[in-house]
Design a protein around this motif. Structure first.
Motif, PDB file in Angstrom:
ATOM      1  N   SER A   1       0.831  -1.194   0.000  1.00 57.05           N
ATOM      2  CA  SER A   1       0.000   0.000   0.000  1.00 57.05           C
ATOM      3  C   SER A   1       0.870   1.249   0.000  1.00 57.05           C
ATOM      4  CB  SER A   1      -0.936   0.018   1.221  1.00 57.05           C
ATOM      5  OG  SER A   1      -0.177   0.133   2.415  1.00 57.05           O
ATOM      6  N   ASP A   2       0.254   2.370  -0.342  1.00 56.67           N
ATOM      7  CA  ASP A   2       0.958   3.654  -0.388  1.00 56.67           C
ATOM      8  C   ASP A   2       1.002   4.276   1.007  1.00 56.67           C
ATOM      9  OD1 ASP A   2       1.138   3.193  -3.062  1.00 56.67           O
ATOM     10  OD2 ASP A   2       0.004   4.949  -3.698  1.00 56.67           O
ATOM     11  N   HIS A   3       1.774   3.671   1.907  1.00 58.13           N
ATOM     12  CA  HIS A   3       1.907   4.203   3.258  1.00 58.13           C
ATOM     13  C   HIS A   3       3.101   5.165   3.325  1.00 58.13           C
ATOM     14  CE1 HIS A   3       5.161   1.356   3.623  1.00 58.13           C
ATOM     15  NE2 HIS A   3       4.334   0.329   3.488  1.00 58.13           N
ATOM     16  N   MET A   4       3.520   5.533   4.548  1.00 55.93           N
ATOM     17  CA  MET A   4       4.482   6.623   4.707  1.00 55.93           C
ATOM     18  C   MET A   4       5.828   6.328   4.044  1.00 55.93           C
ATOM     19  SD  MET A   4       4.801   9.664   5.693  1.00 55.93           S
ATOM     20  CE  MET A   4       3.332   9.877   6.688  1.00 55.93           C
ATOM     21  N   GLU A   5       6.300   5.084   4.099  1.00 54.85           N
ATOM     22  CA  GLU A   5       7.595   4.777   3.505  1.00 54.85           C
ATOM     23  C   GLU A   5       7.557   4.797   1.982  1.00 54.85           C
ATOM     24  OE1 GLU A   5       9.795   2.134   6.903  1.00 54.85           O
ATOM     25  OE2 GLU A   5       8.174   1.214   5.779  1.00 54.85           O
ATOM     26  N   VAL A   6       6.373   4.866   1.425  1.00 52.05           N
ATOM     27  CA  VAL A   6       6.221   5.085  -0.017  1.00 52.05           C
ATOM     28  C   VAL A   6       5.978   6.571  -0.283  1.00 52.05           C
ATOM     29  CG1 VAL A   6       4.810   4.568  -2.046  1.00 52.05           C
ATOM     30  CG2 VAL A   6       5.375   2.736  -0.428  1.00 52.05           C
ATOM     31  N   LEU A   7       5.021   7.128   0.427  1.00 48.45           N
ATOM     32  CA  LEU A   7       4.634   8.516   0.166  1.00 48.45           C
ATOM     33  C   LEU A   7       5.740   9.507   0.523  1.00 48.45           C
ATOM     34  CD1 LEU A   7       0.966   8.418   1.515  1.00 48.45           C
ATOM     35  CD2 LEU A   7       1.731   8.331  -0.861  1.00 48.45           C
ATOM     36  N   TRP A   8       6.498   9.232   1.597  1.00 43.63           N
ATOM     37  CA  TRP A   8       7.569  10.160   1.962  1.00 43.63           C
ATOM     38  C   TRP A   8       8.898   9.763   1.326  1.00 43.63           C
ATOM     39  CZ3 TRP A   8       8.257  14.875   3.395  1.00 43.63           C
ATOM     40  CH2 TRP A   8       9.526  15.302   3.789  1.00 43.63           C
ATOM     41  N   ASP A   9       9.327   8.519   1.563  1.00 40.34           N
ATOM     42  CA  ASP A   9      10.666   8.117   1.121  1.00 40.34           C
ATOM     43  C   ASP A   9      10.808   8.122  -0.394  1.00 40.34           C
ATOM     44  OD1 ASP A   9      10.827   7.724   3.797  1.00 40.34           O
ATOM     45  OD2 ASP A   9      11.432   5.634   3.732  1.00 40.34           O
ATOM     46  N   LEU A  10       9.721   7.844  -1.106  1.00 39.39           N
ATOM     47  CA  LEU A  10       9.794   7.825  -2.564  1.00 39.39           C
ATOM     48  C   LEU A  10       9.223   9.095  -3.187  1.00 39.39           C
ATOM     49  CD1 LEU A  10       8.814   4.104  -3.270  1.00 39.39           C
ATOM     50  CD2 LEU A  10      11.093   5.105  -3.051  1.00 39.39           C
ATOM     51  N   ASP A  11       7.961   9.399  -2.860  1.00 42.32           N
ATOM     52  CA  ASP A  11       7.308  10.528  -3.519  1.00 42.32           C
ATOM     53  C   ASP A  11       7.891  11.876  -3.112  1.00 42.32           C
ATOM     54  OD1 ASP A  11       5.773   8.577  -4.584  1.00 42.32           O
ATOM     55  OD2 ASP A  11       3.885   9.165  -3.669  1.00 42.32           O
TER      56      ASP A  11
END
Length: 304
Positions: free
Chosen positions: A209-219
């Motif tokens: 899912s698009d959780h914090m480690e995706v939304l912050w670390d990547l996006d």
């Protein structure tokens, strides 16, 4: 999942519990017990082998039953790791094919686009201990490599081009002297202009899912690094509520209910399909003694 299971004729309620936030697992287990249920099929939101992604859940289930003071007639069966199930992999295939095609339509040549398959880094020692010892360990990385190859080959066939790609890692933490899986995604992005790349497509294969480690670390962080390097940036979505992923989770429930033979279980790599039951001493934490863990039938070679 409730809707998909009902569509297939299963009157199975779905409960939601968390390891680190409300509602906690023990609260949900207690609620299910009070509702009259005595067997739970646990669907972890992690697709791969490893301590925090597999065994720790089984320890959490044992702790939950004890903390909630549940009698011994309650059991929790953990479903298998689903890293190479089509329901998990197909959303990434569709997402990468679409993102790559859009980059080409924006005028980037094939040799100017770099695809980065990313997952959460873990200590090297934790990777070595992932999976059962009799299979050689290192299954956290091997399973990710299997997923990466399944996505890459399918997308190359769809777009009719060879992808330039790398496997990278993100979100490491802990003391800097402890070696973790590398290379870091930001370090790799910084090297791309020197290799003639003008665009980067990130595929977060380690996450559901698009959780914090995706939304912050990547996006945020990875995107900012790409912008500083003058690179166009795209990030493929995680499976989230993709119909194939929801259907795949329902498939996992059905195969367990039916006792479906391993040869008939959906998988997209030679590494899978994975075991229903974790073999003894698998996915250990190198810094902790083996704690009580449940999550499957008691039998030879099973730590239950």
């Amino acid at each position: 999942m409730e809707s998909e299971l009902a569509r297939r004729g299963h009157n199975i309620p779905v409960y939601w519990g968390n390891r680190n936030w409300e509602p906690y697992i023990w609260e949900v287990v207690r609620e299910a017990y009070e509702d009259g249920h005595r067997t739970l099929l646990a669907v972890p939101t992690s697709a791969y082998s490893g301590y925090s992604s597999c065994r720790q859940y089984r320890e959490d289930f044992a702790d939950a039953l004890e903390y909630a003071q549940i009698p011994e007639d309650m059991r929790v069966d953990k479903l298998r790791e689903f890293f190479d199930h089509p329901g998990f992999v197909v959303p990434f295939i569709e997402g990468l094919a679409a993102a790559y095609t859009q980059m080409r339509e924006r005028g980037f040549a094939a040799e100017e686009i770099e695809v980065l398959f990313t997952t959460h880094s873990i200590p090297n020692r934790a990777n070595e201990l992932s999976g059962p010892p009799e299979l050689g360990g290192g299954l956290y990385l091997r399973q990710h490599e299997a997923v990466r190859d399944a996505i890459r080959s399918a997308v190359e066939e769809q777009v009719g081009a060879h992808l330039s790609w790398q496997m990278v890692f993100q979100s490491r933490s802990g003391p800097p002297h402890i070696p973790w899986l590398e290379p870091d995604i930001n370090d790799v992005i910084e090297t791309l202009p020197g290799r003639g790349r003008r665009a980067v497509v990130v595929v977060p294969i380690g996450f559901v899912s698009d959780h914090m480690e995706v939304l912050w670390d990547l996006d945020n962080e990875a995107r900012a690094t790409a912008q500083q390097c003058g690179l166009a940036f795209a990030r493929v979505s995680t499976p989230e509520e993709h119909p194939a992923f929801v259907a795949g989770l329902a498939d996992l429930v059905e195969e367990r209910l039916e006792g479906r033979p391993r040869a008939q279980r959906a998988h997209l790599s030679e590494v899978g399909p994975w075991f229903d039951l974790c073999p003894a001493h698998s996915c250990r934490n190198p810094h902790l003694p083996e704690l009580r863990a449940i999550g499957g039938f008691i039998g030879e070679g099973v730590d239950a």
